[in-house]
Design a protein around this motif. Structure first.
Motif, short mmCIF file in Angstrom:
data_model
loop_
_atom_site.label_atom_id
_atom_site.label_comp_id
_atom_site.label_asym_id
_atom_site.label_seq_id
_atom_site.Cartn_x
_atom_site.Cartn_y
_atom_site.Cartn_z
N LEU A 224 -10.87 -3.63 1.83
CA LEU A 224 -11.30 -2.23 1.93
C LEU A 224 -11.12 -1.57 0.58
CD1 LEU A 224 -12.00 -0.41 4.48
CD2 LEU A 224 -9.65 0.44 4.26
N ARG A 225 -12.16 -0.87 0.14
CA ARG A 225 -12.01 -0.10 -1.11
C ARG A 225 -11.29 1.21 -0.80
NH1 ARG A 225 -15.92 -1.74 -5.55
NH2 ARG A 225 -16.37 -3.89 -4.94
N MET A 226 -10.40 1.61 -1.66
CA MET A 226 -9.57 2.77 -1.34
C MET A 226 -8.97 3.39 -2.61
SD MET A 226 -6.28 0.71 0.26
CE MET A 226 -5.34 2.21 0.50
N ASP A 227 -8.39 4.58 -2.42
CA ASP A 227 -7.68 5.25 -3.50
C ASP A 227 -6.23 4.80 -3.54
OD1 ASP A 227 -9.94 6.81 -3.93
OD2 ASP A 227 -9.13 8.58 -2.88
N THR A 228 -5.59 4.96 -4.68
CA THR A 228 -4.13 4.95 -4.67
C THR A 228 -3.66 6.39 -4.90
OG1 THR A 228 -2.07 4.15 -5.61
CG2 THR A 228 -3.91 4.37 -7.16
N VAL B 8 -8.30 -1.09 -4.98
CA VAL B 8 -8.17 0.29 -5.44
C VAL B 8 -9.30 0.61 -6.42
CG1 VAL B 8 -6.72 1.93 -6.68
CG2 VAL B 8 -5.69 0.33 -5.05
N GLY C 200 -6.46 -4.20 0.14
CA GLY C 200 -6.98 -2.93 -0.38
C GLY C 200 -7.40 -3.12 -1.83
N ASP D 113 -6.99 14.53 -4.76
CA ASP D 113 -7.99 13.46 -4.87
C ASP D 113 -9.15 13.84 -5.79
OD1 ASP D 113 -9.50 15.24 -3.40
OD2 ASP D 113 -9.83 13.90 -1.69
N ILE E 132 -3.63 3.32 5.47
CA ILE E 132 -5.09 3.15 5.50
C ILE E 132 -5.50 1.73 5.91
CG2 ILE E 132 -7.17 3.16 4.05
CD1 ILE E 132 -5.85 5.56 2.55
N GLU F 119 0.81 -1.23 0.00
CA GLU F 119 0.00 0.00 0.00
C GLU F 119 0.83 1.27 0.00
OE1 GLU F 119 -2.46 0.70 3.48
OE2 GLU F 119 -2.79 2.76 2.83
#
Lengths: 447, 447
Positions: free
Chosen positions: A367-371, A224, A222, A307, A213, A209
């Motif tokens: 977990l859904r997340m940004d990179t 993305v 994660g 973002d 987070i 990661e």
């Protein structure tokens, strides 16, 4: 509608042979980690160096021994094609990342995804030899110069593959010593003449990661869903060489003073949008860089990340005003030598959904997340269904020897990717079909 | 009371042979300027490089051919001893400067003083051969590593000669590539084993001003009466390598951000005392200096210069508070790796008076002034009568290829120094006697 495999359950069982895959992964990963190993437990394996060459050779040997056909393209991207489907025109599922590193960096960044891809290819090849049926091939890839440490820009090999740069331009990029990428790759025998495989039906990348987070959420995986936008600007301030003693302050045209004004102003830009905008200057070249000489030229690598695209534009415009203001204040000339912008984009939901289903099947908290960081997967985004799967980085440490991911986390990511790759290769590489087939256990793969 | 020369007037006439001296100076100066010449009309002749070696060889040949005995000491200082007085224990008048340069620097800085010293030695040797009488010898010197560009500290060779550093420590100083001064000098055969000559009865240095005071006053000759004080501090900021993407701004420990805060704060220090305090950072090393990596370490060469010791203390204390504040703000560690302080000191009035008398005799407008820059003469200050004579620098440009001094100005300085050296060598090296003898034309030199 596909025909049913003669032994789909046996095939599935064989291809989900996590233990063998994990053992192969750890063995390969530890041999790769020895290339450019630093006393602090990290690696310095800059693109096109002998250390990079050693890692490439280890990967090539592994791929060949595992039954892959090796191809190296004109910019040194290494592809290991595992013929699983039996048809010459079978779709391809591609997995990979990069083996190059930053200076004194961690051993997981990039190498994790490459070693996992190779181990997954080997596992599926074993499964096929044990009778499992697939209708897509698997290709493990090592992309050239992802880091942008020795040669700029970053994501260079995957960018050429995706058509964002032409090979000739890429090979002409020069390091600070004036060595071209093409020369450096030739010196370690990493230049190839093979055609790169066509765009895959689906591209998956496993990566650490590099943030906190997952750790803070107690999640192992994660998924993305989106990348932050990034603007990169190479700024050149041109002042006037002078003596640091007698030259009056008001007469100085100090390119390093301009750089300092810009670096402090950029921090202010980020502080205006906490946790939504990141700024940095990681690299500065100073000429002549002598204690008694007012610097005549500085070259800065400026980054602005955000973002949201509108926010990126706003923050970048502020940064550009800061560049002009710094030049004005220090009475130096200024030029923007190169500018690039990566927009905020979503990653395809179907790949994310598939990876999530695989994590669920492995009972792993995802977990859904940004990179925020760039990855080779982003080069392919929009050209084919693309997935990016993260595992935790202890304390979020990245680009540093102290970077660390526990074996259990490495293996969790490996299990999810192995399961996703297996399903994709039994579904013609289509993430939608792979999701659908899994939802209906009666549906097997074509033979 | 000295005995009278048999032909003092003829001797004086012969030794004041400006035309021959100027021709010899220009010829030598232009040959030296070719060593490390840059396309922009300057030189890059860093200490211990082949270019430095080439210049040293040209100087040595000139000195030998002009009748000097050559000595090279353990740190590569080159001395050309012109035996003018005939007695083994005759006092010595020393003239010189340095042949090393900053990167892409001007060709006058240092080289002017060395070439002038050699040409003056040659002129006095010719005068002696023509029958002139002297009671002191003349020594032309090229000091090693004055600039502090490749090896730090600056004024290294003259500092060893003056006893401020020992030779072993000096030879152990390393450049950024890890090469020791001793190794670099050995590689260009510039290391010697000769004993350095004893301290001279008087030391004179001709140099370009590197400022605009003479130009603005319309003066041809600067008589340095005092040096500014200078504090030099090598500051090391130690942060934490991290990814410039996902690492939250608040978590970053950015050593380059600390450097930027310090560089901007130092400007404020100078601005508090206009034209009385100068500050600078001319040199910064950044690690790992990669575009996507938060810098882990910066090393800065900080300078504070002031025209008064109390002011220097006050400004340096402010600079040190700024160093601590920058480290605190950027959350990085800080260490002061080396600190040195050169106090404000007067140069002896008698040498200045002598040079002024010589300028007057040449009908040249001379101005008493400070030196802000350090020069080898300052190494010898307090150990022997020391004089520093400036000629104008066009637009005050220094440490840059555009540095320029007109031939007429170079020759004006040469005439003053030739006259002063002649008088000193006829007065046992004593500036007081040289002044007194000149005031009374009936007094000649000893034979």
């Amino acid at each position: 509608m596909t025909s049913r495999s003669s032994a789909p359950d046996a095939a599935a069982a064989a291809s989900f042979d996590h233990e063998n895959a994990a053992a192969a992964f750890h063995d390969l990963f530890s041999r790769l980690s020895a290339c450019g190993a630093t006393p602090g437990g990290g690696v310095t394996r800059l693109c096109g160096t002998p250390e990079d060459g050693a890692a490439r050779a280890i990967l090539a040997d592994f791929l060949r021994e595992a039954g892959a056909t090796l191809r190296t393209d004109a910019v040194g991207n290494q592809f290991g094609l595992f013929r699983l489907a039996g048809a010459a025109d079978a779709p391809v599922v591609m997995l990979g990342s990069h083996l190059d590193s930053q200076p004194r960096a961690g051993r997981f960044d990039g190498t994790y995804g490459v070693a996992a891809a190779a181990a997954i290819g080997a596992a599926l090849m074993r499964a096929r030899r044990a009778g499992a049926a697939f209708d897509a091939d698997l290709c493990a890839v090592n992309w050239t110069n992802e880091e942008g440490a020795r040669f700029r820009p970053s994501l260079l090999g995957s960018g050429v593959y995706a058509g964002h740069h032409d090979a000739e331009t890429a090979l002409g990029c020069r390091d600070d010593a004036g060595v071209a990428l093409g020369e450096a790759l030739a010196a370690i025998r990493a230049l190839g003449s093979d055609a790169a495989p066509p765009l895959p039906a689906c591209y998956l990348e496993l990566h650490v990661e590099q943030g906190t987070i997952l750790e803070e959420a107690g999640a192992r995986i994660g998924l993305v869903t989106r990348n932050w936008g990034a603007a990169k600007i190479e700024v050149v301030f041109t002042g006037e060489q002078a003596h640091t003693g007698p030259t009056r302050m008001g007469r100085r045209r100090d390119a390093l003073y301009a750089a300092a004004l810009l670096i402090t102003a950029l921090r202010t830009v980020a502080e205006a949008w906490p946790d939504r905008v990141h700024t940095s200057v990681g690299r500065i070249l100073v000429a002549p860089n002598s204690a008694n000489v007012v610097p005549a030229e500085t070259v800065l690598s400026v980054e602005v990340r955000a973002d949201d695209d509108g926010l990126l534009s706003e923050a970048t415009a502020w940064a550009e005003r800061a560049i002009a203001a710094a030049a004005g204040e220090a009475r130096v000339g200024v030029a923007l030598r190169s500018r690039s912008r990566r927009p905020v984009r979503p990653l395809p939901a179907e790949v994310c959904d598939l990876a999530e289903a695989c994590a669920e099947a492995e009972s792993l908290h995802a977990l859904r997340m940004d990179t925020v960081a760039g990855h080779d997967a982003l080069s392919l985004l929009g050209l084919c269904p693309t997935g990016l799967i993260f595992v935790p980085s202890r304390d979020g440490i990245a680009h540093d020897e102290a970077e660390f991911t526990a074996d259990a986390d490495l293996e969790a990511g490996l299990r999810v990717a192995l399961r996703a790759a297996t399903r994709l290769c039994r579904a013609g590489g289509s993430p939608v079909r792979a999701l659908h087939d899994a939802a209906d256990p009666s549906r097997g793969a074509t033979r």
